[in-house]
Design an enzyme around this catalytic site. Structure first.
Site, mmCIF file in Angstrom:
data_model
loop_
_atom_site.group_PDB
_atom_site.id
_atom_site.type_symbol
_atom_site.label_atom_id
_atom_site.label_comp_id
_atom_site.label_asym_id
_atom_site.label_seq_id
_atom_site.Cartn_x
_atom_site.Cartn_y
_atom_site.Cartn_z
ATOM 1 C CG HIS A 1 0.151 6.242 -0.757
ATOM 2 N ND1 HIS A 1 -0.883 6.917 -1.365
ATOM 3 C CD2 HIS A 1 -0.379 5.685 0.372
ATOM 4 C CE1 HIS A 1 -1.993 6.772 -0.654
ATOM 5 N NE2 HIS A 1 -1.717 6.030 0.408
ATOM 6 C CG HIS B 1 -1.825 1.158 1.346
ATOM 7 N ND1 HIS B 1 -3.156 1.106 1.005
ATOM 8 C CD2 HIS B 1 -1.605 2.439 1.762
ATOM 9 C CE1 HIS B 1 -3.714 2.290 1.198
ATOM 10 N NE2 HIS B 1 -2.788 3.122 1.666
ATOM 11 C CD GLU B 2 1.580 3.556 3.642
ATOM 12 O OE1 GLU B 2 1.761 4.641 3.036
ATOM 13 O OE2 GLU B 2 0.534 3.317 4.276
ATOM 14 C CG HIS C 1 0.064 8.558 -7.336
ATOM 15 N ND1 HIS C 1 -1.031 9.007 -6.630
ATOM 16 C CD2 HIS C 1 -0.103 9.024 -8.600
ATOM 17 C CE1 HIS C 1 -1.826 9.688 -7.425
ATOM 18 N NE2 HIS C 1 -1.280 9.729 -8.625
#
Length: 676
Positions: free
Chosen positions: A469, A465-466, A472
């Site tokens: 980020h 998940h991190e 992105h």
């Protein structure tokens, strides 16, 4: 004496940083920003090149100086807290002052009105559009006393946000439970016992030490057979930073919350809005409060019946098999783990040996290489702030184009949870192209002398998940800072890339890349893999309504026109729980007092974003399900339409460009095991 926060090399000199360097550096950068602004506005024809670009460059340097101070306050705290808070107050004042600068606002407005504006590059046009929006939301239209009040409120809100976070951190760190009786810890897995032993040794205590840090707390709640211990730890955790519990009143956030809510409501009113939720939505995908509430209620209507069935099953199992006549809040995770093991013969602990942190990390990098054609390379020569931290470069065709720091393990005085933050943003400046750099922070169990950190599968998804980020932020091809990477992205879409990457944690082909027994390298056995996949949606409806509880509480709280008293806050939370929750709550539960996402983070009237973006991520992933999870063409399509675009275009426009249509909720319901 040199000051790295003023010199600003691309990679912060963490080996040379000291708290006393923060104030002079921030003062110097703020002075430079104001001087650049004054010169830019004095130009004969203020515009992008003469005014906005130089100002953005000066502000980027300010951000790069503040970033290490803010980061070190989160991961080391201690001596960094006071200089961070002093700098935050000055920077908040500067941004408030900037938001009220009519002359600068008019530069933006004149650019937008120029007949040739429609021919400008997309990223620059979006920057002007967002700049004008932020001026309006920053109170540029206010006069006199109202302007002063708005500015004072902004300064005070920054202080209160920091106070809230500090109280949660201090309350979490202050409570421990030491025991010399290993029998009290019956049921705890070896990994948790080793961590408790290490925690005791780290504080020069005997025996074992239980803390409220994530890995320790979750281990007790999920595995400790000692019901009294579970109750003790649970009540300490849920009453943190409140007027109840073992540290009642010591770090109490109760008055902090009320003041924050009151000031937010005032800010909205000053801008002519009915409540803070309206103000929050002005920079999000969702168009109205009604749309958000209908989205959440619709999901609750679909999920709550399934959640109630799941809890009824758990109650029956607890009574018939575990001898618990009534499930208490501190029993739920423990009983659920027992039921999961009985039903699927699998547990997070059984999976741990197959997910050693180094293997997961290398496998995750391999997954991303197959998806996007980028490689990850460690660089041990880059200075870091703690021995656990590593720095990595991202490379494409052998060329470095971005980098990130990874701080993976829990430790004392480090903020809990997991997050990504920016070090630098990709931008084209006077010195050339600046590379994007990120911080990725988690709180996994520390490795021990004889084994690496072993992750639960839940922690594996947290790491993905991190990193989503981070990708992105780092894979952007936009070179205009305000809309590069995660900048300028609607807050309720910013979770799309992070939740999207989690999907590969559940795909057998990817699991083979991220798993292997820490001692033998043996792959995750097929039987265990099948059980893990079968258990994927175990109690997923209960988890969904828990998230909806948080989201509805947050959004309805910020729909109140005047803020809320402590009693009103509690009453609203009770009301929301009665509507959507299915599990019991401890009388000592003061969840709101440690709800940092909305009181100390960026999720005020925006916690719904997790579920909103989950619709986007599930629907986006469904295209990979159709074409193959490592289909190179689909991976490049996602890279080019979503990740590389940053905030240069509206989130819905980007999603539609990728998926060929507007988002649909069906994929989320299917992936969660909740029938549509």
């Amino acid at each position: 004496m040199s000051n790295p926060l003023q010199e600003l090399p691309l990679l912060p000199r963490f080996d040379q940083l000291h708290p006393e360097q923060v104030a002079p550096a921030i003062d110097a950068h703020l002075a430079a920003c104001r001087a650049v602004l004054e010169r830019g506005l004095a130009e004969e024809q203020p515009g992008w090149d003469s005014t906005l670009a130089p100002l953005e460059e000066a502000q980027d340097r300010l951000s790069r100086a503040f970033s290490p101070a803010s980061h070190l306050n989160s991961v080391l705290s201690g001596d960094w807290r006071a200089p961070y808070e002093a700098a935050l107050a000055k920077i908040t004042a500067y941004w408030t002052e900037l938001g009220h600068n009519r002359a600068l606002y008019e530069v933006y407005r004149d650019i937008e009105k120029d007949p040739g504006f429609s021919d400008w590059p997309q990223a620059r046009r979006k920057t002007i559009e967002l700049g004008l929006r932020d001026f309006r939301l920053g109170g540029v239209g206010l006069e006199g006393a109202e302007r002063e009040r708005f500015a004072a409120n902004s300064r005070r809100l920054a202080e209160l946000s920091s106070t809230f976070a500090n109280n949660v951190l201090d309350a979490t760190s202050a409570w421990t439970y030491q025991t010399d009786d290993e029998g009290e810890l019956a049921g705890l897995p070896d990994t948790a016992l080793a961590a408790a032993r290490a925690a005791a040794e780290g504080r020069e205590q005997s025996g074992w030490l239980i803390t409220l840090d994530g890995p320790s707390y979750l281990a007790v709640m999920t595995h400790a057979d000692n019901r009294a211990l579970r109750q003790r730890v649970h009540e300490a955790f849920v009453s943190r930073a409140s007027d109840l519990g073992p540290d009642a009143g010591r770090f109490d956030n109760t008055p902090v919350m009320s003041e924050i809510l009151s000031l937010r409501a005032q800010q909205a009113q000053l801008l002519g809005m009915g409540n803070y939720a309206e103000l929050s939505l002005a920079s999000k995908m969702a168009e109205s409060s009604d749309e958000v509430l209908e989205f959440l209620h619709n999901l609750a209507r679909r999920a709550r019946p399934a959640a109630q069935r799941e809890f009824t099953e758990l109650q029956a199992f607890a009574g018939e098999t575990l001898g618990l006549e009534k499930l208490q809040p501190w029993d739920i995770a423990w009983a659920a783990e027992k039921l999961k093991h009985e039903r699927y013969a699998v547990s997070q602990e059984a999976l741990r040996p197959y997910f050693p942190y180094p293997r997961v990390l290398a496998g995750m990098f391999a997954v991303v290489e197959r998806l996007y054609g980028v490689t990850v390379q460690t660089d041990p020569a880059v200075p870091v702030w703690h021995k656990d931290v590593q720095f990595f470069w991202l490379l494409r065709n052998g060329e470095k184009f971005a980098g990130f720091y990874l701080d993976p393990f829990a430790r004392d005085k480090k903020r809990g949870g997991a997050w990504m933050d920016t070090v630098t943003t990709r931008r084209q400046g006077s010195a050339g192209l600046q590379l994007p750099l990120a911080y990725l922070v988690c709180n996994f169990s520390q490795p021990t002398a004889d084994r690496p950190s072993l992750l639960t599968h839940n922690e594996v998804t947290t790491l993905f998940h991190e990193f989503g980020h981070g990708l992105h932020h780092m894979l952007t091809q936009v070179d205009v800072g305000p809309v590069a990477g995660i900048n300028g992205v609607a807050w309720d879409a910013v979770e799309l890339p992070s939740q999207f990457l989690e999907n590969w944690c559940w795909e057998p082909e990817a699991i083979a890349m991220i798993s292997g027994h820490y001692e033998t390298g043996e792959p995750l056995p097929v039987a265990l893999l099948e059980k893990m996949l079968a258990a994927k949606n175990f109690q997923s409806a209960m988890f969904t309504v828990r998230q909806l509880e948080f989201a509805l509480f947050d959004f309805r709280l910020h729909c109140l026109a005047e803020g809320a008293s402590p009693q009103q806050i509690q009453a609203l939370l009770d009301e929301v729980r009665a509507e959507v929750a299915v599990v019991p709550v401890s009388p000592l539960n003061r969840f709101q007092n440690s709800f940092s996402h909305i009181f100390a983070g960026g999720y005020a009237a925006g916690y719904y974003s997790y579920k909103w973006a989950e619709v986007l991520s599930a629907d986006a992933f469904s295209l990979f399900e159709e074409n193959g999870i490592f289909d190179a063409k689909t991976g490049q399509h996602f890279l080019h339409t979503i990740l590389e675009q940053g905030g240069s275009r509206d989130a819905l426009e980007l999603f539609t460009a990728f998926r060929g249509r507007a988002p649909e909720i069906d994929a989320l319901l299917r992936n969660s095991g909740i029938e549509s």
